[in-house]
Design a protein around this motif. Structure first.
Motif, PDB file in Angstrom:
ATOM      1  N   GLY A 138     -76.902 -14.368 -13.207  1.00 17.88           N
ATOM      2  CA  GLY A 138     -77.922 -15.313 -12.751  1.00 17.88           C
ATOM      3  C   GLY A 138     -77.892 -16.608 -13.542  1.00 17.88           C
ATOM      4  N   ALA A 139     -77.728 -16.483 -14.877  1.00 18.26           N
ATOM      5  CA  ALA A 139     -77.729 -17.680 -15.719  1.00 18.26           C
ATOM      6  C   ALA A 139     -76.524 -18.551 -15.404  1.00 18.26           C
ATOM      7  N   VAL A 140     -75.356 -17.929 -15.267  1.00 19.85           N
ATOM      8  CA  VAL A 140     -74.145 -18.707 -14.973  1.00 19.85           C
ATOM      9  C   VAL A 140     -74.292 -19.397 -13.617  1.00 19.85           C
ATOM     10  N   ALA A 141     -74.833 -18.662 -12.636  1.00 16.49           N
ATOM     11  CA  ALA A 141     -75.006 -19.251 -11.305  1.00 16.49           C
ATOM     12  C   ALA A 141     -75.923 -20.466 -11.369  1.00 16.49           C
ATOM     13  N   ALA A 142     -76.987 -20.371 -12.183  1.00 17.85           N
ATOM     14  CA  ALA A 142     -77.926 -21.495 -12.255  1.00 17.85           C
ATOM     15  C   ALA A 142     -77.306 -22.687 -12.960  1.00 17.85           C
ATOM     16  N   VAL A 143     -76.557 -22.413 -14.046  1.00 17.59           N
ATOM     17  CA  VAL A 143     -75.940 -23.515 -14.784  1.00 17.59           C
ATOM     18  C   VAL A 143     -74.906 -24.211 -13.913  1.00 17.59           C
ATOM     19  N   LYS A 144     -74.165 -23.428 -13.145  1.00 15.51           N
ATOM     20  CA  LYS A 144     -73.144 -24.005 -12.247  1.00 15.51           C
ATOM     21  C   LYS A 144     -73.717 -24.142 -10.848  1.00 15.51           C
ATOM     22  N   HIS A 145     -74.946 -24.636 -10.749  1.00 14.67           N
ATOM     23  CA  HIS A 145     -75.657 -24.688  -9.473  1.00 14.67           C
ATOM     24  C   HIS A 145     -74.849 -25.454  -8.416  1.00 14.67           C
ATOM     25  N   ASN A 146     -74.813 -24.887  -7.202  1.00 17.03           N
ATOM     26  CA  ASN A 146     -74.129 -25.508  -6.064  1.00 17.03           C
ATOM     27  C   ASN A 146     -72.629 -25.713  -6.275  1.00 17.03           C
ATOM     28  N   THR A 147     -72.013 -24.870  -7.106  1.00 14.01           N
ATOM     29  CA  THR A 147     -70.558 -24.884  -7.173  1.00 14.01           C
ATOM     30  C   THR A 147     -70.063 -23.589  -6.558  1.00 14.01           C
ATOM     31  N   ILE A 148     -68.746 -23.426  -6.559  1.00 12.74           N
ATOM     32  CA  ILE A 148     -68.176 -22.224  -5.949  1.00 12.74           C
ATOM     33  C   ILE A 148     -68.619 -20.974  -6.725  1.00 12.74           C
ATOM     34  N   ILE A 149     -68.804 -21.122  -8.046  1.00 21.10           N
ATOM     35  CA  ILE A 149     -69.241 -19.987  -8.866  1.00 21.10           C
ATOM     36  C   ILE A 149     -70.628 -19.538  -8.436  1.00 21.10           C
ATOM     37  N   ASP A 150     -71.503 -20.511  -8.192  1.00 19.05           N
ATOM     38  CA  ASP A 150     -72.863 -20.205  -7.755  1.00 19.05           C
ATOM     39  C   ASP A 150     -72.828 -19.445  -6.428  1.00 19.05           C
TER      40      ASP A 150
ATOM     41  N   ILE B 252     -72.135   2.701 -11.992  1.00 15.60           N
ATOM     42  CA  ILE B 252     -71.925   1.642 -10.992  1.00 15.60           C
ATOM     43  C   ILE B 252     -72.877   1.843  -9.808  1.00 15.60           C
ATOM     44  N   ALA B 253     -72.937   3.082  -9.307  1.00 14.50           N
ATOM     45  CA  ALA B 253     -73.753   3.342  -8.130  1.00 14.50           C
ATOM     46  C   ALA B 253     -75.218   3.039  -8.394  1.00 14.50           C
ATOM     47  N   LEU B 254     -75.662   3.330  -9.601  1.00  9.34           N
ATOM     48  CA  LEU B 254     -77.086   3.189  -9.901  1.00  9.34           C
ATOM     49  C   LEU B 254     -77.460   1.759 -10.228  1.00  9.34           C
ATOM     50  N   SER B 255     -76.563   1.029 -10.900  1.00 12.95           N
ATOM     51  CA  SER B 255     -76.989  -0.253 -11.463  1.00 12.95           C
ATOM     52  C   SER B 255     -76.783  -1.433 -10.519  1.00 12.95           C
ATOM     53  N   THR B 256     -75.885  -1.307  -9.527  1.00 11.25           N
ATOM     54  CA  THR B 256     -75.479  -2.510  -8.798  1.00 11.25           C
ATOM     55  C   THR B 256     -76.640  -3.232  -8.122  1.00 11.25           C
ATOM     56  N   SER B 257     -77.482  -2.495  -7.384  1.00  9.27           N
ATOM     57  CA  SER B 257     -78.479  -3.226  -6.609  1.00  9.27           C
ATOM     58  C   SER B 257     -79.535  -3.834  -7.529  1.00  9.27           C
ATOM     59  N   TYR B 258     -79.800  -3.182  -8.679  1.00  8.18           N
ATOM     60  CA  TYR B 258     -80.788  -3.763  -9.603  1.00  8.18           C
ATOM     61  C   TYR B 258     -80.203  -4.941 -10.346  1.00  8.18           C
ATOM     62  N   MET B 259     -78.895  -4.855 -10.628  1.00  2.00           N
ATOM     63  CA  MET B 259     -78.219  -6.015 -11.192  1.00  2.00           C
ATOM     64  C   MET B 259     -78.377  -7.206 -10.242  1.00  2.00           C
ATOM     65  N   ALA B 260     -78.216  -6.941  -8.939  1.00  2.00           N
ATOM     66  CA  ALA B 260     -78.330  -8.016  -7.952  1.00  2.00           C
ATOM     67  C   ALA B 260     -79.723  -8.630  -7.959  1.00  2.00           C
ATOM     68  N   SER B 261     -80.745  -7.767  -7.981  1.00  2.00           N
ATOM     69  CA  SER B 261     -82.110  -8.299  -7.998  1.00  2.00           C
ATOM     70  C   SER B 261     -82.354  -9.121  -9.249  1.00  2.00           C
ATOM     71  N   ILE B 262     -81.921  -8.588 -10.399  1.00  2.00           N
ATOM     72  CA  ILE B 262     -82.135  -9.310 -11.651  1.00  2.00           C
ATOM     73  C   ILE B 262     -81.413 -10.650 -11.602  1.00  2.00           C
ATOM     74  N   ALA B 263     -80.193 -10.655 -11.047  1.00  2.00           N
ATOM     75  CA  ALA B 263     -79.444 -11.911 -10.969  1.00  2.00           C
ATOM     76  C   ALA B 263     -80.175 -12.935 -10.115  1.00  2.00           C
ATOM     77  N   ARG B 264     -80.756 -12.491  -9.002  1.00  2.00           N
ATOM     78  CA  ARG B 264     -81.498 -13.417  -8.143  1.00  2.00           C
ATOM     79  C   ARG B 264     -82.722 -13.987  -8.848  1.00  2.00           C
ATOM     80  N   ILE B 265     -83.474 -13.100  -9.514  1.00  2.47           N
ATOM     81  CA  ILE B 265     -84.666 -13.565 -10.218  1.00  2.47           C
ATOM     82  C   ILE B 265     -84.278 -14.537 -11.318  1.00  2.47           C
ATOM     83  N   MET B 266     -83.240 -14.157 -12.075  1.00  2.00           N
ATOM     84  CA  MET B 266     -82.792 -14.980 -13.203  1.00  2.00           C
ATOM     85  C   MET B 266     -82.331 -16.342 -12.710  1.00  2.00           C
TER      86      MET B 266
END
Lengths: 308, 307
Positions: free
Chosen positions: B117-129, B180-194
């Protein structure tokens, strides 16, 4: 003193234009929503899913309960998707038409999502608005109750309910409805607290409008934005909950089915080489969830443009 | 601070008691007793059984002795189905497993989600985001009970890299797929919030000041932006933790890890009410105390909060 006459002119024009072409909040929101590509894409997905659930059965060659004895026992070889024998999505391991079953599953999953969300809207809004409007000790009491209920591991309690009181779709609705309104009531209460301080509420109170009428006429209409967004985002969560329960075999029971139940069946039989049994229900599941998520996000952005 | 903790405890304890009483009444009101079988038992046998398990006492006395057993001796009573095992035995067997892979999944979800989430925000509106947002939406839509069989097919059946199930404490290759099975969707939510909170922080005045006075970019982000941006993530940790424990049901079914989720599902199918209640109460207690813990952390991070 030099005043930039050009800027003043443009300002004058801007304020004048605002008066002439004043847009309501809703017209503004609609414009932003239509411009949002992801949201429109989500809306298209939702329309497709709803059409599929509503009119899919007109195209089905088989009913969802009929067993095709010509493929039974040889599902892996003969039961694949084909136009020739009318099983567009193939058959399941008993030889039932997967197209008709996917239509039925989509109907039930949508129903669970929408009904769960509707319960949340009705109960959560009334509860939250009441607590927020009256405030004080009543608010404290009502919100403590919500805190307590939120601390209960609801998935376990839901399973407990389903096991003890029989697995029926009514019980599923009751269980899902019991838990879905908690978060909604918190959000509505927060919004009501800020609305309560506005002048028009004060004015209404000053001329002696009774509290229930203030809540109904002045508070509830102003909550529509928040409630709509949250309800839209709640639908996919309800569908996920239902599919989780159905996956455990505790949700919708045969001959009824839901997308979760179909996916669980597909996941179980995948080792026999019947990939279509997982793929088609999963496709509709993902389309539905994507649609609701995108539309919900789009609605939020449209109603609250600063948060981006 | 101490007053705050005590106040929260004052709510936590009645909540727990309420949960116990609620699930007890639920169990009591359910149609059919634990010994209802297809073949009718002689009434004397049934009476003896009821006496052994204390089911012949009045309801309030049953509840009282149940609560007293939990509070005083940490004893959840005997299992109704396995004659030689108590609920404590069953929980003690599954709980360490759940706690291990749940804890690892929790760490993975938080660390990976915050970073993404942090990397996506720092690189906002780039391909990484866009890439990060794509991953997080995809992971949120794909539920873990779909992910689990796909993982097994790819890593066990096709590639043959990982064991398809089972559990060993000393061999982390058994841990990978459950995590992997347990953490992925919560990782996704945390990334969105972050991502969204980080974007908001990066546009705020104090970050502009920090940049204006010439601090290097990484320092601005790590020292000034990260901490305030973490606040919404912290408030999500409570629900995420609960979800990890709940999600263990799926993991236990698919990977035969033998955790507490397995005990819960088995007891649900066997109508072993004692085990079901024991697990529900244990998870409820964990939830309540974890939420308390998160509240305390929240106050520690956010100096604006006063108790």
């Amino acid at each position: 003193m030099v005043i930039d006459s050009q800027k003043m002119h443009s300002l004058a024009q801007a304020t004048a234009a605002e008066e002439v072409a004043g847009r309501s909040l809703w017209a503004d929101a609609r414009r932003r929503f239509v411009r949002n590509k992801a949201a429109m894409f989500g809306l298209v997905l939702l329309v497709i899913v709803v059409m599929f659930a509503g009119f899919g059965n007109f195209f089905a060659q088989w009913s969802n309960q009929e067993i095709d004895f010509s493929v039974m026992g040889m599902v892996a070889q003969e039961g694949g998707p084909s136009l020739a024998n009318g099983h567009y999505f193939g058959t399941d391991d008993l030889g039932r038409d997967l197209f008709a079953r996917t239509v039925q599953g989509t109907q039930i999953s949508l129903a669970v999502g929408v009904i769960g969300s509707a319960i949340a809207v009705i109960v959560g809004t009334l509860y939250g608005a009441t607590a927020g409007y009256f405030g004080g000790r009543l608010d404290n009491l009502m919100m403590r109750a919500v805190d307590i209920l939120l601390a209960i591991p609801y998935m376990f309690v839901l399973i407990l309910l389903l096991v003890m009181y029989g697995r029926s779709i009514t019980m599923l609705f009751v269980g899902v409805g019991l838990i879905s309104w908690l978060e909604m009531s918190r959000i509505v209460r927060g919004q009501t607290l800020t609305l309560k301080g506005r002048e028009y509420i004060e004015a209404a109170r000053a001329i002696g409008v009774p509290a229930p009428v203030i809540i109904r006429r002045h508070i509830l209409p102003n909550l529509i934005g928040v409630v709509t967004v949250f309800a839209t985002l709640l639908v996919p969560n309800m569908i996920l909950t239902e599919s989780f329960i159905s996956f455990l075999g505790l949700g919708v029971q045969e001959p009824l089915t839901s997308l979760g139940a179909l996916i669980s069946e597909g996941a179980r039989t995948i080792a026999y080489g019947t990939l279509w049994q997982l793929a088609f229900p999963l496709l509709f599941f993902i389309i539905t969830l994507f649609g609701f998520f995108f539309v919900g996000d789009g609605l939020r952005d449209a109603l609250d443009p600063k948060d981006r | 601070m101490l007053v705050f903790i005590l106040k929260r405890l004052a709510i936590a304890i009645p909540t727990l008691l309420l949960l116990i009483v609620f699930s007890f009444l639920l169990m009591h009101a359910a149609p059919g007793g634990p010994f209802t079988q297809e073949r009718q038992m002689p009434p004397e046998v049934l009476a003896n059984l009821n006496a052994k398990y204390g089911l012949d006492q009045p309801l309030w006395q049953q509840i009282w002795s149940y609560i007293w057993g939990i509070v005083a001796h940490f004893d959840f009573g005997p299992s109704f189905v396995y004659k030689d095992r108590s609920v404590n035995d069953i929980i003690a067997q599954g709980f360490p497993v759940t706690l291990t892979y749940g804890g690892v999944s929790f760490l993975v979800a938080v660390l990976a989600g915050v970073t993404l989430g942090a990397v996506a925000a720092v690189k906002h509106n780039t391909i990484i985001d866009y890439f990060a947002v794509g991953i997080s939406i995809g992971a949120q839509v794909l539920p873990n009970f779909v992910m689990a069989p796909i993982l097994v097919i790819v890593f066990t059946l096709i590639l043959g890299w990982l064991p398809g199930g089972g559990w060993r404490f000393n061999d982390p290759s058994y841990w990978i797929m459950p995590v992997i099975a347990l953490s992925t969707s919560y990782m996704a939510s945390i990334a969105r919030i972050m991502r969204s909170s980080m974007l908001e922080v990066l546009n705020s005045n104090h970050i502009r000041t920090a940049r204006a006075k010439g601090l290097p970019g990484y320092r601005v982000i790590i020292r000034h932006a990260l901490k305030p941006a973490l606040l919404p993530v912290v408030s999500y940790l409570g629900p995420a933790f609960v979800a990890m424990i709940t999600g263990s049901v799926i993991v236990d079914i698919y990977f035969s890890t033998g955790g507490i989720g397995k005990a819960f599902v088995d007891s649900a199918l066997n109508r072993d009410y004692a085990v079901m209640m024991g697990v529900t109460i244990l998870v409820g207690a964990l939830t309540i105390f974890f939420n308390l813990f998160v509240d305390i952390i929240y106050g520690w991070i956010d100096p604006k909060i006063r108790y």
